[in-house]
Design a protein around this motif. Structure first.
Motif, PDB file in Angstrom:
ATOM      1  N   PHE A 135       5.084 -17.440  19.247  1.00  0.00           N
ATOM      2  CA  PHE A 135       3.799 -18.171  19.092  1.00  0.00           C
ATOM      3  C   PHE A 135       2.838 -17.858  19.928  1.00  0.00           C
ATOM      4  CE2 PHE A 135       0.633 -21.618  20.012  1.00  0.00           C
ATOM      5  CZ  PHE A 135       0.004 -21.717  18.816  1.00  0.00           C
ATOM      6  N   LEU A 136       2.883 -17.726  21.258  1.00  0.00           N
ATOM      7  CA  LEU A 136       1.992 -17.431  22.246  1.00  0.00           C
ATOM      8  C   LEU A 136       1.606 -15.932  22.182  1.00  0.00           C
ATOM      9  CD1 LEU A 136       3.734 -19.325  25.311  1.00  0.00           C
ATOM     10  CD2 LEU A 136       1.645 -20.123  24.252  1.00  0.00           C
ATOM     11  N   LYS A 137       2.291 -15.223  21.972  1.00  0.00           N
ATOM     12  CA  LYS A 137       2.089 -13.870  21.923  1.00  0.00           C
ATOM     13  C   LYS A 137       1.408 -13.605  20.590  1.00  0.00           C
ATOM     14  CE  LYS A 137       5.832 -11.559  24.830  1.00  0.00           C
ATOM     15  NZ  LYS A 137       6.824 -10.880  24.643  1.00  0.00           N
ATOM     16  N   SER A 138       1.238 -14.364  19.785  1.00  0.00           N
ATOM     17  CA  SER A 138       0.553 -14.252  18.626  1.00  0.00           C
ATOM     18  C   SER A 138      -1.223 -14.565  18.649  1.00  0.00           C
ATOM     19  CB  SER A 138       1.046 -14.788  17.443  1.00  0.00           C
ATOM     20  OG  SER A 138       0.841 -16.153  17.429  1.00  0.00           O
ATOM     21  N   LEU A 139      -1.310 -15.271  19.535  1.00  0.00           N
ATOM     22  CA  LEU A 139      -2.499 -15.886  20.075  1.00  0.00           C
ATOM     23  C   LEU A 139      -3.492 -14.848  20.342  1.00  0.00           C
ATOM     24  CD1 LEU A 139      -1.639 -18.980  22.445  1.00  0.00           C
ATOM     25  CD2 LEU A 139      -2.595 -19.111  20.177  1.00  0.00           C
ATOM     26  N   PRO A 140      -4.625 -15.092  19.632  1.00  0.00           N
ATOM     27  CA  PRO A 140      -5.719 -14.023  19.791  1.00  0.00           C
ATOM     28  C   PRO A 140      -6.323 -14.181  20.946  1.00  0.00           C
ATOM     29  CG  PRO A 140      -6.575 -15.969  18.428  1.00  0.00           C
ATOM     30  CD  PRO A 140      -5.189 -15.994  18.675  1.00  0.00           C
ATOM     31  N   THR A 141      -6.810 -12.983  21.728  1.00  0.00           N
ATOM     32  CA  THR A 141      -7.120 -12.802  22.855  1.00  0.00           C
ATOM     33  C   THR A 141      -8.740 -12.176  22.989  1.00  0.00           C
ATOM     34  OG1 THR A 141      -6.179 -11.134  23.862  1.00  0.00           O
ATOM     35  CG2 THR A 141      -5.171 -13.229  24.320  1.00  0.00           C
ATOM     36  N   GLU A 142      -9.609 -12.183  23.820  1.00  0.00           N
ATOM     37  CA  GLU A 142     -10.655 -11.403  23.756  1.00  0.00           C
ATOM     38  C   GLU A 142     -10.971 -10.941  25.167  1.00  0.00           C
ATOM     39  OE1 GLU A 142     -12.951 -13.793  20.233  1.00  0.00           O
ATOM     40  OE2 GLU A 142     -13.630 -14.013  22.214  1.00  0.00           O
ATOM     41  N   GLU A 143     -11.645  -9.838  25.415  1.00  0.00           N
ATOM     42  CA  GLU A 143     -11.667  -9.183  26.501  1.00  0.00           C
ATOM     43  C   GLU A 143     -12.948  -9.919  27.393  1.00  0.00           C
ATOM     44  OE1 GLU A 143     -10.095  -6.944  28.779  1.00  0.00           O
ATOM     45  OE2 GLU A 143      -8.641  -6.957  27.204  1.00  0.00           O
ATOM     46  N   ARG A 144     -13.754 -10.460  26.417  1.00  0.00           N
ATOM     47  CA  ARG A 144     -14.966 -11.395  26.915  1.00  0.00           C
ATOM     48  C   ARG A 144     -14.675 -12.696  25.971  1.00  0.00           C
ATOM     49  NH1 ARG A 144     -20.285  -8.527  28.113  1.00  0.00           N
ATOM     50  NH2 ARG A 144     -19.880  -8.457  29.960  1.00  0.00           N
ATOM     51  N   PRO A 145     -13.885 -13.315  26.534  1.00  0.00           N
ATOM     52  CA  PRO A 145     -13.239 -14.439  25.648  1.00  0.00           C
ATOM     53  C   PRO A 145     -14.703 -15.330  25.335  1.00  0.00           C
ATOM     54  CG  PRO A 145     -12.240 -14.676  27.849  1.00  0.00           C
ATOM     55  CD  PRO A 145     -13.195 -13.366  27.904  1.00  0.00           C
ATOM     56  N   GLU A 147     -14.032 -18.215  24.281  1.00  0.00           N
ATOM     57  CA  GLU A 147     -13.635 -19.532  24.629  1.00  0.00           C
ATOM     58  C   GLU A 147     -12.483 -19.558  25.479  1.00  0.00           C
ATOM     59  OE1 GLU A 147     -10.924 -21.540  21.091  1.00  0.00           O
ATOM     60  OE2 GLU A 147     -12.837 -20.774  20.268  1.00  0.00           O
ATOM     61  N   PRO A 148     -12.099 -20.537  26.371  1.00  0.00           N
ATOM     62  CA  PRO A 148     -11.140 -20.485  27.436  1.00  0.00           C
ATOM     63  C   PRO A 148      -9.804 -20.174  26.957  1.00  0.00           C
ATOM     64  CG  PRO A 148     -12.411 -22.186  27.985  1.00  0.00           C
ATOM     65  CD  PRO A 148     -12.843 -21.586  26.467  1.00  0.00           C
ATOM     66  N   SER A 149      -9.514 -20.704  25.615  1.00  0.00           N
ATOM     67  CA  SER A 149      -8.157 -20.342  25.098  1.00  0.00           C
ATOM     68  C   SER A 149      -7.921 -19.066  24.811  1.00  0.00           C
ATOM     69  CB  SER A 149      -7.920 -21.332  23.880  1.00  0.00           C
ATOM     70  OG  SER A 149      -8.703 -21.143  22.937  1.00  0.00           O
ATOM     71  N   MET A 150      -8.645 -18.092  24.416  1.00  0.00           N
ATOM     72  CA  MET A 150      -8.708 -16.701  24.087  1.00  0.00           C
ATOM     73  C   MET A 150      -8.760 -15.715  25.523  1.00  0.00           C
ATOM     74  SD  MET A 150     -11.070 -16.960  20.784  1.00  0.00           S
ATOM     75  CE  MET A 150     -10.147 -15.618  19.880  1.00  0.00           C
ATOM     76  N   HIS A 151      -8.468 -16.414  26.559  1.00  0.00           N
ATOM     77  CA  HIS A 151      -8.698 -15.447  27.865  1.00  0.00           C
ATOM     78  C   HIS A 151      -7.253 -15.043  27.703  1.00  0.00           C
ATOM     79  CE1 HIS A 151      -9.455 -13.904  31.951  1.00  0.00           C
ATOM     80  NE2 HIS A 151     -10.652 -14.531  31.594  1.00  0.00           N
ATOM     81  N   PRO A 152      -7.182 -13.527  27.968  1.00  0.00           N
ATOM     82  CA  PRO A 152      -5.897 -12.890  28.100  1.00  0.00           C
ATOM     83  C   PRO A 152      -5.207 -13.366  29.334  1.00  0.00           C
ATOM     84  CG  PRO A 152      -7.894 -11.305  28.132  1.00  0.00           C
ATOM     85  CD  PRO A 152      -8.363 -12.762  28.094  1.00  0.00           C
ATOM     86  N   GLU A 153      -5.616 -13.638  30.622  1.00  0.00           N
ATOM     87  CA  GLU A 153      -5.196 -14.109  31.713  1.00  0.00           C
ATOM     88  C   GLU A 153      -4.309 -15.375  31.331  1.00  0.00           C
ATOM     89  OE1 GLU A 153      -4.274 -12.199  33.831  1.00  0.00           O
ATOM     90  OE2 GLU A 153      -5.576 -10.398  33.370  1.00  0.00           O
ATOM     91  N   LEU A 154      -5.188 -16.293  30.913  1.00  0.00           N
ATOM     92  CA  LEU A 154      -4.624 -17.523  30.511  1.00  0.00           C
ATOM     93  C   LEU A 154      -3.534 -17.602  29.498  1.00  0.00           C
ATOM     94  CD1 LEU A 154      -4.851 -20.823  30.613  1.00  0.00           C
ATOM     95  CD2 LEU A 154      -6.607 -20.671  28.876  1.00  0.00           C
ATOM     96  N   VAL A 155      -3.444 -16.946  28.342  1.00  0.00           N
ATOM     97  CA  VAL A 155      -2.452 -16.571  27.399  1.00  0.00           C
ATOM     98  C   VAL A 155      -1.322 -16.117  28.109  1.00  0.00           C
ATOM     99  CG1 VAL A 155      -1.401 -15.376  25.301  1.00  0.00           C
ATOM    100  CG2 VAL A 155      -3.889 -16.640  25.387  1.00  0.00           C
ATOM    101  N   GLY A 156      -1.527 -14.979  29.074  1.00  0.00           N
ATOM    102  CA  GLY A 156      -0.646 -14.376  30.040  1.00  0.00           C
ATOM    103  C   GLY A 156       0.335 -15.218  30.814  1.00  0.00           C
ATOM    104  N   ILE A 157      -0.304 -16.272  31.323  1.00  0.00           N
ATOM    105  CA  ILE A 157       0.155 -17.323  32.316  1.00  0.00           C
ATOM    106  C   ILE A 157       1.093 -18.120  31.452  1.00  0.00           C
ATOM    107  CG2 ILE A 157      -0.217 -19.501  33.596  1.00  0.00           C
ATOM    108  CD1 ILE A 157      -2.744 -18.361  34.450  1.00  0.00           C
ATOM    109  N   TRP A 158       0.931 -18.484  30.182  1.00  0.00           N
ATOM    110  CA  TRP A 158       1.596 -19.197  29.339  1.00  0.00           C
ATOM    111  C   TRP A 158       2.785 -18.333  28.980  1.00  0.00           C
ATOM    112  CZ3 TRP A 158      -2.712 -20.627  25.469  1.00  0.00           C
ATOM    113  CH2 TRP A 158      -3.822 -21.533  26.387  1.00  0.00           C
ATOM    114  N   VAL A 159       2.589 -17.195  28.554  1.00  0.00           N
ATOM    115  CA  VAL A 159       3.776 -16.609  28.193  1.00  0.00           C
ATOM    116  C   VAL A 159       4.715 -15.946  29.326  1.00  0.00           C
ATOM    117  CG1 VAL A 159       4.206 -14.054  27.268  1.00  0.00           C
ATOM    118  CG2 VAL A 159       2.641 -15.356  26.329  1.00  0.00           C
ATOM    119  N   GLY A 160       4.160 -15.752  30.402  1.00  0.00           N
ATOM    120  CA  GLY A 160       4.926 -15.486  31.612  1.00  0.00           C
ATOM    121  C   GLY A 160       5.875 -16.933  31.970  1.00  0.00           C
TER     122      GLY A 160
END
Length: 189
Positions: A135-145, A147-160
């Motif tokens: 699920f986490l890896k399927s979340l959309p991200t944006e280089e220029r997010p 909204e906060p939930s679309m920040h690649p680093e934030l999603v990366g923290i969750w995945v890690g």
């Protein structure tokens, strides 16, 4: 944040290991286990849990036959059948929990369940973690997010974090499957 169920699990586990115990001995056990380093358990929460467990019929008090320094008799507790059932349910729940404090308490007492039950619970936890990673890896991200939930680093923290939980679960599971530790109904000879 420490959950009430974690405190209940620690308190019931302490009394079950001893057979009969008083509040200070329960607190001493939890302190000697350094549970404050892997949970946020506090002395007040232990005594609150003892009172609550007694009022709910999970433990029953008996007066100590030993008077300490001619003082009043000490209130000692034993776990009731209802408390044993509660302990087992809390333990099973802790072993599949995504909460690290609950899992830690579950691992601390996992030897009080049969080995095959622990294996099944850890396998269940592994499946749920794998779903979470997907699920986490399927979340959309944006280089220029936008909204906060679309920040690649934030999603990366969750995945890690969740991938680390998976690795930890697989390590514990491998140890249990390999015959490490002695579990309920396995007699050391």
């Amino acid at each position: 944040m420490l959950t009430i169920s974690t405190v209940r699990l620690l308190v019931l586990g302490s009394i079950l290991r001893r057979g009969i115990s008083h509040g200070y001995a329960v607190l001493s056990d939890i302190t000697s286990w350094h549970a404050d380093t892997w949970t946020n358990v506090k002395p007040g929460s232990v005594y609150h849990a003892l009172n609550k467990l007694e009022s709910q019929g999970m433990i029953k008090s008996i007066n100590s036959e030993v008077n300490v320094k001619l003082g009043p008799s000490r209130k000692e507790y034993t776990v009731t059948k209802k408390g044993e059932t509660e302990f087992e349910a809390l333990l099973e729940s802790a072993l599949v929990s995504i909460d690290i404090q609950q899992l830690s308490a579950g691992v601390a007492f996992m030897d009080m369940l049969p080995r095959q039950k622990v294996i099944a619970l850890l396998q269940q936890r592994r499946i749920e973690i794998e779903r979470s990673i997907g699920f986490l890896k399927s979340l959309p991200t944006e280089e220029r997010p936008s909204e906060p939930s679309m920040h690649p680093e934030l999603v990366g923290i969750w995945v890690g974090y969740v991938e680390n939980e998976l690795a930890t679960t697989e390590r514990i599971l491998a140890h249990v499957q390999a015959g490490k530790y002695v579990f309920k109904s396995e007699e050391e000879k």
